[in-house]
Write a protein that holds these residues in place. Structure first.
Motif, PDB file in Angstrom:
ATOM      1  N   UNK A 187       1.383   3.706 -17.592  1.00  0.00           N
ATOM      2  CA  UNK A 187       0.252   3.864 -18.349  1.00  0.00           C
ATOM      3  C   UNK A 187      -0.821   3.672 -18.291  1.00  0.00           C
ATOM      4  N   UNK A 188      -0.522   3.055 -16.847  1.00  0.00           N
ATOM      5  CA  UNK A 188      -1.760   3.769 -15.747  1.00  0.00           C
ATOM      6  C   UNK A 188      -2.344   4.517 -14.881  1.00  0.00           C
ATOM      7  N   UNK A 189      -1.338   5.559 -14.444  1.00  0.00           N
ATOM      8  CA  UNK A 189      -1.645   6.875 -14.248  1.00  0.00           C
ATOM      9  C   UNK A 189      -2.507   7.912 -14.102  1.00  0.00           C
ATOM     10  N   UNK A 190      -3.793   7.945 -15.227  1.00  0.00           N
ATOM     11  CA  UNK A 190      -5.061   8.286 -15.306  1.00  0.00           C
ATOM     12  C   UNK A 190      -5.595   7.816 -14.201  1.00  0.00           C
ATOM     13  N   UNK A 214       1.059  -1.237  -0.105  1.00  0.00           N
ATOM     14  CA  UNK A 214       0.265  -0.044   0.372  1.00  0.00           C
ATOM     15  C   UNK A 214       0.846   1.613   0.011  1.00  0.00           C
ATOM     16  N   UNK A 215       1.741   1.546   0.691  1.00  0.00           N
ATOM     17  CA  UNK A 215       2.796   2.770   1.473  1.00  0.00           C
ATOM     18  C   UNK A 215       3.491   2.737  -0.675  1.00  0.00           C
ATOM     19  N   UNK A 216       3.653   1.595  -0.573  1.00  0.00           N
ATOM     20  CA  UNK A 216       4.851   1.077  -2.134  1.00  0.00           C
ATOM     21  C   UNK A 216       4.100   2.106  -3.217  1.00  0.00           C
ATOM     22  N   UNK A 217       2.372   1.623  -3.909  1.00  0.00           N
ATOM     23  CA  UNK A 217       1.762   2.199  -4.810  1.00  0.00           C
ATOM     24  C   UNK A 217       1.736   3.476  -4.232  1.00  0.00           C
ATOM     25  N   UNK A 218       1.743   3.803  -3.610  1.00  0.00           N
ATOM     26  CA  UNK A 218       1.663   5.496  -3.048  1.00  0.00           C
ATOM     27  C   UNK A 218       2.178   6.612  -2.995  1.00  0.00           C
ATOM     28  N   UNK A 219       3.745   5.660  -2.293  1.00  0.00           N
ATOM     29  CA  UNK A 219       4.680   6.191  -3.009  1.00  0.00           C
ATOM     30  C   UNK A 219       5.170   6.741  -4.325  1.00  0.00           C
ATOM     31  N   UNK A 220       4.726   5.362  -5.019  1.00  0.00           N
ATOM     32  CA  UNK A 220       4.684   5.782  -7.494  1.00  0.00           C
ATOM     33  C   UNK A 220       3.593   7.181  -7.155  1.00  0.00           C
ATOM     34  N   UNK A 221       2.916   7.186  -6.502  1.00  0.00           N
ATOM     35  CA  UNK A 221       1.696   7.764  -7.285  1.00  0.00           C
ATOM     36  C   UNK A 221       2.207   9.434  -6.683  1.00  0.00           C
ATOM     37  N   UNK A 272      11.521   7.279 -15.487  1.00  0.00           N
ATOM     38  CA  UNK A 272      10.786   5.646 -15.459  1.00  0.00           C
ATOM     39  C   UNK A 272       9.974   5.417 -16.438  1.00  0.00           C
ATOM     40  N   UNK A 273       9.000   6.425 -16.923  1.00  0.00           N
ATOM     41  CA  UNK A 273       8.556   5.243 -17.860  1.00  0.00           C
ATOM     42  C   UNK A 273       8.936   5.747 -19.298  1.00  0.00           C
ATOM     43  N   UNK A 274       9.390   5.839 -19.748  1.00  0.00           N
ATOM     44  CA  UNK A 274       9.756   5.855 -21.410  1.00  0.00           C
ATOM     45  C   UNK A 274      10.925   4.957 -21.046  1.00  0.00           C
ATOM     46  N   UNK A 322       1.387  -8.075 -10.259  1.00  0.00           N
ATOM     47  CA  UNK A 322      -0.108  -7.709  -9.793  1.00  0.00           C
ATOM     48  C   UNK A 322      -0.639  -6.918  -9.812  1.00  0.00           C
ATOM     49  N   UNK A 323       0.403  -6.048  -9.128  1.00  0.00           N
ATOM     50  CA  UNK A 323       0.449  -4.311  -8.392  1.00  0.00           C
ATOM     51  C   UNK A 323       0.802  -3.360  -9.507  1.00  0.00           C
ATOM     52  N   UNK A 324       0.706  -3.532 -11.159  1.00  0.00           N
ATOM     53  CA  UNK A 324       1.322  -2.934 -12.000  1.00  0.00           C
ATOM     54  C   UNK A 324       0.333  -1.779 -12.233  1.00  0.00           C
TER      55      UNK A 324
END
Length: 180
Positions: free
Chosen positions: A155-158, A85-92, A105-107, A147-149
């Motif tokens: 590509x899922x940032x929106x 949970x902290x990992x995905x929120x830190x990425x966001x 990171x994206x490109x 599984x949490x990609x």
């Protein structure tokens, strides 16, 4: 005191953030550090190697160092849930705070599975150790992260600002937890 290699990484990050783009020339990096363009090659094989180290440094300082697990004793599954949970929120949060570095990171990272695995290696080792998988190839840890990609890949940032973000995370967690 920073080494020249560390200065090159920091200068590249600064340029990417200032330009809000990954279009950074090695000459610009060298000028920032006060060395010649050719001197960069004493520290990095090529521009790709520099960008890989920049991505690794950014990922570790912006994502991993912002994960703080509770000191309270918890079962490994609970700690894994908290870490993810902290990992995905830190990425966001990184996407919102450092869009230029997120673009790198994206490109660059997400486009190359070998670099992506290198960036995620310490995270996979952490999961392996936490869950006591003892999997030398880290396949189970890699599968969990994969599984949490939808919560981490650019590509899922929106979808990261949707109102059901946490609910979607919990549904994904329930599927993973059942297989642990």
């Amino acid at each position: 005191m920073q080494t020249t290699k560390e200065k090159l990484i920091a200068a590249t990050q600064t340029l990417i953030q200032e330009k809000n783009s990954t279009d950074v020339r090695l000459t610009e990096v060298a000028d920032r550090v006060g060395i010649t363009h050719g001197a960069i090659y004493k520290h990095f094989k090529n521009k790709g190697a520099l960008l890989t180290d920049v991505a690794l440094d950014w990922f570790n300082t912006t994502i991993i160092q912002n994960i703080h697990l509770s000191d309270d004793p918890q079962p490994p599954k609970s700690l894994l849930h908290e870490w993810l949970w902290q990992f995905v929120n830190a990425k966001k949060q990184a996407y919102q705070d450092t869009p230029g570095m997120f673009a790198l990171n994206a490109t660059y990272v997400e486009a190359d599975p070998h670099i992506l695995k290198l960036v995620l290696l310490d995270s996979m080792k952490f999961i392996d150790q936490l869950m006591q998988f003892n999997d030398p190839k880290l396949r189970k840890s890699e599968a969990i992260l994969a599984s949490f990609s939808v919560f981490t890949l650019p590509s899922f940032k929106s979808t990261w600002t949707s109102l059901d973000y946490q609910e979607r995370f919990e549904v994904q967690w329930q599927l993973i937890e059942a297989g642990l």
